[in-house]
Write a protein that holds these residues in place. Structure first.
Motif, mmCIF file in Angstrom:
data_model
loop_
_atom_site.group_PDB
_atom_site.id
_atom_site.type_symbol
_atom_site.label_atom_id
_atom_site.label_comp_id
_atom_site.label_asym_id
_atom_site.label_seq_id
_atom_site.Cartn_x
_atom_site.Cartn_y
_atom_site.Cartn_z
ATOM 1 N N SER A 245 1.016 -1.302 -0.024
ATOM 2 C CA SER A 245 -0.115 0.016 0.182
ATOM 3 C C SER A 245 0.859 1.353 0.077
ATOM 4 C CB SER A 245 -1.004 0.214 1.168
ATOM 5 O OG SER A 245 -0.330 -0.117 2.404
ATOM 6 N N THR A 246 2.069 1.189 0.180
ATOM 7 C CA THR A 246 3.082 2.083 0.047
ATOM 8 C C THR A 246 3.881 2.041 -1.357
ATOM 9 O OG1 THR A 246 4.718 1.302 1.496
ATOM 10 C CG2 THR A 246 3.472 3.049 2.314
ATOM 11 N N PHE A 247 3.151 1.600 -2.056
ATOM 12 C CA PHE A 247 3.668 1.231 -3.813
ATOM 13 C C PHE A 247 5.015 1.177 -3.971
ATOM 14 C CE2 PHE A 247 3.411 2.667 -8.138
ATOM 15 C CZ PHE A 247 2.301 2.076 -8.638
ATOM 16 N N LEU B 275 -0.399 9.674 -3.079
ATOM 17 C CA LEU B 275 -0.302 8.677 -2.068
ATOM 18 C C LEU B 275 0.094 9.252 -0.675
ATOM 19 C CD1 LEU B 275 -0.885 5.684 -1.035
ATOM 20 C CD2 LEU B 275 1.446 5.195 -1.995
ATOM 21 N N PHE B 276 -0.804 9.074 0.509
ATOM 22 C CA PHE B 276 -0.524 9.788 1.522
ATOM 23 C C PHE B 276 -0.329 8.490 2.573
ATOM 24 C CE2 PHE B 276 -2.873 13.227 -0.515
ATOM 25 C CZ PHE B 276 -2.186 14.051 0.219
ATOM 26 N N VAL B 277 0.734 8.721 3.515
ATOM 27 C CA VAL B 277 0.503 7.623 4.657
ATOM 28 C C VAL B 277 -0.155 8.501 6.038
ATOM 29 C CG1 VAL B 277 2.384 6.271 6.130
ATOM 30 C CG2 VAL B 277 2.613 6.716 3.479
ATOM 31 N N HIS B 278 -0.959 7.863 6.444
ATOM 32 C CA HIS B 278 -1.915 8.921 7.363
ATOM 33 C C HIS B 278 -2.011 10.335 6.747
ATOM 34 C CE1 HIS B 278 -1.909 5.595 10.026
ATOM 35 N NE2 HIS B 278 -0.447 5.336 9.890
ATOM 36 N N ASP B 279 -1.472 11.331 7.458
ATOM 37 C CA ASP B 279 -1.620 12.648 6.919
ATOM 38 C C ASP B 279 -0.483 13.170 6.206
ATOM 39 O OD1 ASP B 279 0.212 12.728 9.245
ATOM 40 O OD2 ASP B 279 -1.109 14.558 10.141
ATOM 41 N N LEU C 79 2.231 13.223 2.969
ATOM 42 C CA LEU C 79 2.559 12.672 1.581
ATOM 43 C C LEU C 79 3.532 11.589 1.648
ATOM 44 C CD1 LEU C 79 2.503 15.971 -0.562
ATOM 45 C CD2 LEU C 79 0.970 14.143 -0.842
ATOM 46 N N LEU C 80 3.576 10.459 0.758
ATOM 47 C CA LEU C 80 4.593 9.217 0.805
ATOM 48 C C LEU C 80 5.867 10.061 0.945
ATOM 49 C CD1 LEU C 80 4.885 6.401 0.363
ATOM 50 C CD2 LEU C 80 4.923 6.672 -1.959
ATOM 51 N N GLU C 81 6.151 10.949 0.069
ATOM 52 C CA GLU C 81 7.608 11.414 -0.067
ATOM 53 C C GLU C 81 8.056 12.110 1.241
ATOM 54 O OE1 GLU C 81 6.776 15.684 -2.461
ATOM 55 O OE2 GLU C 81 6.246 13.662 -3.410
ATOM 56 N N MET D 120 11.210 5.865 -1.389
ATOM 57 C CA MET D 120 10.047 6.567 -1.910
ATOM 58 C C MET D 120 9.945 8.190 -1.885
ATOM 59 S SD MET D 120 8.862 3.711 -3.212
ATOM 60 C CE MET D 120 7.522 4.493 -4.163
ATOM 61 N N ARG D 121 10.467 8.676 -3.081
ATOM 62 C CA ARG D 121 10.518 10.252 -2.936
ATOM 63 C C ARG D 121 9.905 10.924 -3.679
ATOM 64 N NH1 ARG D 121 16.325 10.429 -1.451
ATOM 65 N NH2 ARG D 121 16.394 8.603 0.000
#
Length: 428
Positions: free
Chosen positions: A92-94, A136-140, A142-144, A156-157
């Motif tokens: 789910s974090t691609f 894509l967000f991880v909780h609140d 952004l993934l990066e 993941m940048r």
């Protein structure tokens, strides 16, 4: 005869999806590698009685061509087993890189099935993963901007899923926003069949469980869908309340926590557990100097802990803080991640041989190494511990255990802070 065949790119992802499918009414079996479906062994027999089969691969960080080859072999085995619809499950974090592996595998599976398009749905709101405007967000965060930015294997940048995917695929990459999803199943189905979308990989927004149910309903006619385990929320199996298997172990049986993950979530779990459980951090220098002796020392420590207090499973972990990460591997030396995987896999085999009947393993790569080293062929889903995490029971005979071994395979990013100490209560 199974209805659904799934291909998971790591072992924690396989049990993650299988847990979701069981909850949705599918009698589900996890096969450790596609070859387990090819003979008349335990996996083949269980498959015939299953509604869904998940093939667990160790392909998430493999070279792209190897990931494609393994995934196509899994597809062939699932097709031969009778499956007619398919699910490519990734994190789910691609977790991926510009060269793969999500795009190349999706392309190859579509080509093999004679299909031209599918959806890309990494959202899993129950674990804090959401997609909005293709980001894509991880909780609140952004993934990066999340701890995944500095993941040791797949940093993941960029949080824009379509931008991440575009260099990996031969197909156009499209996006569909949340407004279309919220307009309902028919509106989304029309968008997916509009000109420009019928030969594409389409990233679809989802921020709540209801969005995943809409996406699942709109894609019901697709032979292949791709995404995290959350997409299975919209599926309905033929056996409401499919039973989870009972534990193989009994109260008081020896166990251990083997944490190879360096993720921020696992580090927090380690910090919590070190105040409550006996623990030992892996010594990379010792592993490099004499791996056999270092593994033997860890096993001796664990066995001494069992003797002193069998109610407190020992914790063996690789990373307790960012300072423990090896940023510069000595020239010609084995990378730290490989050392940790090998060591904890060897420890697991020796602990099971010494009587361990329950192991909690943290980290996708570590979980794959442990399951492979133990020689498990199937995993049956037991009690759920957290979204995406459950106990799973191996078949009998693994590691010499007559009743099998209970394994909890935890993605590094999943689980509550107390999971290393609270998980054992679910086996009672």
């Amino acid at each position: 005869m199974p209805l659904l065949g799934a291909i998971a790119d790591d072992f924690t992802g396989a049990t993650d999806l299988a847990t979701m499918l069981v909850a949705r009414g599918f009698r589900t079996v996890v096969a450790v590698g596609s070859e387990e479906l090819a003979d008349d062994g335990p996996a083949a027999r269980e498959v015939r009685a299953a509604d869904a089969v998940v093939v667990a691969l160790k392909s998430r960080t493999a070279p792209a061509d190897e990931a494609v080859e393994a995934s196509l072999a899994a597809l062939r085995a699932l097709t031969d087993a009778g499956c007619r619809s398919f699910y490519f499950k990734y994190c789910s974090t691609f977790d991926s890189t510009p060269s793969g592996n999500i795009g190349p595998v999706a392309d190859a599976l579509l080509d093999a099935l004679g299909e031209s398009a599918t959806v890309v749905v990494p959202a899993f709101p129950a674990t804090g993963r959401t997609v909005y405007k293709a980001r894509l967000f991880v909780h609140d965060e952004l993934l990066e901007e999340s701890p995944m930015r500095d993941h040791p294997l797949t940093p993941m940048r960029d949080s824009h899923v379509a931008r991440l995917l575009a260099p990996q695929t031969r197909r156009p990459v499209r996006t569909i926003g949340l407004d279309t999803v919220r307009a309902g199943v028919e509106a989304l189905r029309e968008a997916l069949t509009a000109p420009g979308f019928t030969d594409a990989l389409t990233v679809v927004d989802a921020t709540e469980d209801r969005d995943l149910r809409t996406i699942s309903a709109a894609t019901a006619s697709m032979r292949l869908v791709t995404g995290a385990a959350g997409l299975a929320l919209g599926l309905t199996g033929p056996h409401e309340g499919a039973a989870r298997v009972p534990a193989a172990s009994r109260a008081g049986d020896p166990g251990a926590v083997l944490a190879g993950s360096a993720s921020a979530a696992t580090r927090a779990q380690v910090a919590h557990a070190t105040g409550l459980l006996p623990h030992r951090k892996l010594d990379l220098a010792a592993l490099r100097a004499d791996p056999a002796a270092a593994v033997a020392d860890l096993v001796d420590f664990a066995r001494a802990c069992w003797h002193a207090d069998p109610e407190r499973p020992p914790l063996l972990y690789a990373v307790g803080s960012p300072d423990d990460l090896e940023h510069d591997t000595p020239e010609g030396a084995v990378p730290a991640a490989d050392l940790v995987e090998r060591a904890l896999a060897d420890v697991a085999v020796r602990l099971v041989g010494a009587g361990a009947r329950r192991l909690l393993v943290a980290g996708g790569e570590t979980s794959g190494a442990v399951v492979t080293a133990l020689g498990a062929r199937t995993l049956a889903i037991g009690a759920q511990l957290a979204p995406g995490v459950a106990w799973a029971r191996t078949e009998s005979g693994v590691g010499g255990s007559p009743d099998g071994v209970d394994l909890a395979l935890k993605s590094g990013n999943f689980g509550g802070t107390d999971i290393f100490t609270s998980a054992w209560d679910e086996l009672a």
